[in-house]
Structures are given as structure tokens and as C-alpha cells.
Design a protein around this motif. Structure first.
Motif, short mmCIF file in Angstrom:
data_model
loop_
_atom_site.label_atom_id
_atom_site.label_comp_id
_atom_site.label_asym_id
_atom_site.label_seq_id
_atom_site.Cartn_x
_atom_site.Cartn_y
_atom_site.Cartn_z
N ALA A 57 -2.99 1.39 17.38
CA ALA A 57 -3.43 2.65 16.80
C ALA A 57 -3.52 2.65 15.27
O ALA A 57 -4.19 3.50 14.69
N SER A 58 -2.83 1.71 14.60
CA SER A 58 -2.86 1.68 13.13
C SER A 58 -2.29 0.35 12.63
O SER A 58 -1.66 -0.38 13.40
N GLY A 59 -2.48 0.11 11.35
CA GLY A 59 -1.89 -1.08 10.73
C GLY A 59 -0.37 -0.99 10.71
O GLY A 59 0.33 -1.98 10.92
N LEU A 60 0.12 0.22 10.46
CA LEU A 60 1.58 0.44 10.48
C LEU A 60 2.16 0.05 11.83
O LEU A 60 3.14 -0.70 11.90
N ASP A 61 1.56 0.54 12.91
CA ASP A 61 2.04 0.20 14.26
C ASP A 61 1.94 -1.30 14.52
O ASP A 61 2.81 -1.88 15.16
#
Ligand SMILES: *Cc1c(COP(=O)(O)O)cnc(C)c1O
Length: 371
Positions: A57-61
């Protein structure tokens, strides 16, 4: 106005294909984890030259799931850099692990010699998240040596470095795992949030794939505590059909613009770091360095000349207020170089929709500036 990112110009180029893609996904009636995600993962892995890609879902995830996959847990120490998007450190903090910050070099990148020194003095550090910042490739030979010499697990943060190489090798190919982001401003951007994990290790890839979808190993069977971190069909389709086929052309244009800046900017008060030795950069950003007390004035002046600028990043991560409430460590040598870099760095526009005339305007404005 010449913008740091110009989504208006991008939309004029991709409008028809993006609209047709939206219609196709709508008509397909399948919106999460379907054929588009699978196909995009396959094409991204091929592009990257790695066996597996997993959409999230995101780069953070992507970073958090890599850490989890590699066994990092609450209380563990993770070496990283004080200059990056906050997400790099946030991923460490979210699992309750402790970020350890080591200083940066004259390019604003994590200093791999300082990192070696830190690892030598603290054998309890088992994970390292280096960031290929600004689209520069860190020295992958040095990175590989660190991973082997200290038997640590490296997660390469490639959110800004899609397409960058070091001595012919793509970023993300040396660490046990790599993470990237499709945030709209990134070189390979979606029209919303998205990210991916890349790895050559099939076991790691399988585990990350389980973690992104509630920890399900089979339908309604949950073997581990996972996440809801799935890339949508719509974003995957846009990335696969619209953005990925254009990426090499966009990167070539960014390189051409960066070369024009390096050749054209000639002002004693503005240092142009250029690419680090051995880096075939993809120029996500184009940083320049001015005296800290002149930074705001320079940015305001550029605005009067019709040029938007940015700061990446004005505050070193351990100096952020959110880090005051949690356990962090700064290595003995300190991070003064990083702090000074943060106070001095300004980003010039380098996106692929700049015309040659725009590039000339930016160069002229910088060269006319009096500190
Ligand atoms: C953008 C970025 C991230 C985070 O990506 P998101 O998709 O915004 O979560 C992480 N690291 C770096 C270096 C980034 O530039």
C-alpha cells in the motif's frame, strides 16, 4: 511558474491512456489483488532485474514489512540515516525497534565508512536501512561488504532510486530486500499511494506476501499477525500500462536536465554536489547547497524568478519532535554533518516535463543570484 513537480503537464500526456485504464478496471469488476497487480509485479521485477516484486500500500509499509520479514522486532537496533523522508525511520519506530543514526557524507547520503565504524563498535546492530537518496546510488560494493562482513540484513530504501545504478548494478540488488514507493512525486508514481518490495529470496518474498494480506497463508487461515497493505488493481494498472513503459524515457530526460544544470550553474555561492562517484543517478531530486543563513532568501529569490524549489529535508530525522518520545540512538561520532546539510540543501525542479527553455530559465536565475 516552473514547478518542482508538474502534475498538470503529466496529466495532459497520460490523460487518454489513464482514462481508458480506469474504464477497463471498472468494467473488470475486480479491484483488489487481481490480475493487474500480479502482472505489474511480474513486469516490475523484470524491469528491476530481480526475481520477485510484491505490491503493497505504500513505501512506508514496504519497509516495515521487510523489517518484519527479516525478523526485526521490538527493542532491536536498526542502523539508518538521519537524512531521508521520515517514513524510513517511522517504519522502524512502528515495530518498536530502535533507530541508530550515523552521519552523512558531502552528498547528503549515509556515510558507509561511518556505518562500518558504527557496526564495528556495536555488534548488537543486526539490520541496516541505507537510503539511495535523491536518486543517487550508494556504493553497492561497499554495501555488499558491510552485509557480508557483519552478517547484517540490509534493506535498501529505493523509494527515490528506481532506475539508478552503481557500477552497472541496480540499487536494490545487494540488500536482502529492497523497498520502493509509488507516491505520486516519485520517478515511478501512481495516482495515489502504493509501494513494492523487491527481493531475490523466494522465502522472504513468500513471507512478505502473506504479511501484506492479514497474514493469510490460505483463504481465512491466519498464521501470523499481518497488515492490510495491498496495492489496488487500479494503481497497479496505471503503473503497468501508463507509467512503467515511459519510465526509461522520463529517466533519460531527468539525466539530461541534471547534466545541463551541472554544466550551466556557475555561481560561487551555490555548490552543486553532482552525482557521487560511481553513481548512475536517476535524479529524483536535484539538490544544491547554499550557506544556511542564505537558504530562505535563495528560495524566495528563485520564486520571484518564477522557479519553485523545495527542501529535502530541512530537519534531521532524530531532531524531529516525534523522536523525542521514543528510544533512538545517535552514534558516537554524531550527526553534525547531516544537520548542517539539512540547513543548507535546496532542491531545484528536475522533473521530465521541463522544457529546454525552463531549464535555461532555472540556470540563469541561479547564476544571477547574489547571496
Ligand atoms: C517517499 C519515501 C518513502 C515513503 O514512501 P510512501 O509511499 O510515501 O510511504 C520512504 N523513503 C524514502 C526515501 C522516500 O522518498
Amino acid at each position: 511558474m516552473i514547478l518542482l513537480n508538474d502534475f498538470g503537464r503529466q496529466w495532459s500526456e497520460i490523460c487518454e491512456e489513464a482514462t481508458a485504464t480506469f474504464r477497463q478496471i471498472g468494467e473488470s469488476g475486480w479491484y483488489i489483488l487481481g490480475r493487474e497487480v500480479q502482472q505489474f509485479e511480474k513486469e516490475l521485477a523484470e524491469y528491476w532485474g530481480l526475481p520477485r516484486a510484491i505490491g503493497v500500500a505504500s513505501g512506508l509499509d514496504a519497509i516495515e514489512i521487510c523489517l518484519r520479514t527479516l525478523g526485526c522486532k521490538a527493542g532491536d537496533k536498526v542502523l539508518t540515516t538521519p537524512i531521508s523522508a521520515f517514513a524510513t525511520t517511522l517504519a522502524i519506530l512502528k515495530i518498536g525497534a530502535m533507530p541508530v543514526f550515523t552521519d552523512t557524507d558531502q552528498f547528503g547520503l549515509v556515510d558507509l565508512d561511518a556505518a562500518r565504524d558504527t557496526l564495528q563498535h556495536d555488534p548488537t546492530i543486526r539490520w541496516f536501512i541505507p537510503v539511495h537518496l535523491y536518486g543517487h546510488a550508494l556504493d553497492l560494493g561497499k554495501l555488499r561488504a558491510l552485509q557480508e562482513d557483519f552478517e547484517i540484513a540490509i534493506i535498501e530504501d529505493c523509494a527515490q532510486s528506481v532506475g539508478a545504478r552503481s557500477a552497472g548494478l541496480r540499487t536494490g540488488c545487494v540488500g536482502r530486500m529492497a523497498a520502493t514507493s509509488f507516491y505520486p512525486t516519485k520517478n515511478l508514481g501512481a495516482m495515489g499511494d502504493g509501494g513494492a518490495i523487491l527481493t531475490a529470496n523466494a522465502e522472504c518474498a513468500d513471507h512478505a506476501q502473506v504479511l501484506r494480506d492479514y497474514g493469510q497463508t490460505a483463504k481465512y487461515q491466519h498464521d501470523v499477525i499481518g497488515y492490510n497493505s495491498r496495492l489496488d488493481e487500479l494503481q497497479a494498472a496505471l503503473l503497468r500500462r501508463v507509467s512503467l513503459p515511459r519510465l526509461d524515457r522520463w529517466t533519460a530526460r531527468r539525466r539530461h536536465i541534471a547534466a545541463s544544470y551541472i554544466a550551466g550553474i556557475n555561481n560561487q555561492a551555490v555548490r552543486v554536489p553532482g552525482p557521487p562517484p560511481g553513481s548512475e543517478s536517476c535524479w529524483h531530486l536535484f539538490p544544491v547547497i547554499v550557506e544556511p543563513e542564505c537558504k530562505l532568501g535563495f528560495m524566495q529569490y528563485m520564486k520571484t524568478r518564477g522557479v519553485g524549489t523545495g527542501e529535502h529535508y530541512p530537519i534531521a530525522i532524530p531532531d524531529q519532535r516525534a523522536c523525542g518520545d521514543v528510544s533512538i540512538e545517535i552514534t558516537r561520532a554524531g550527526i553534525e554533518r547531516a544537520r548542517r546539510f539539512c540547513r543548507s540543501q535546496v532542491s531545484l525542479p528536475v522533473h521530465p516535463y521541463l522544457s529546454n527553455e525552463d531549464v535555461a530559465t532555472v540556470v540563469e536565475a541561479v547564476n544571477d543570484w547574489k547571496a
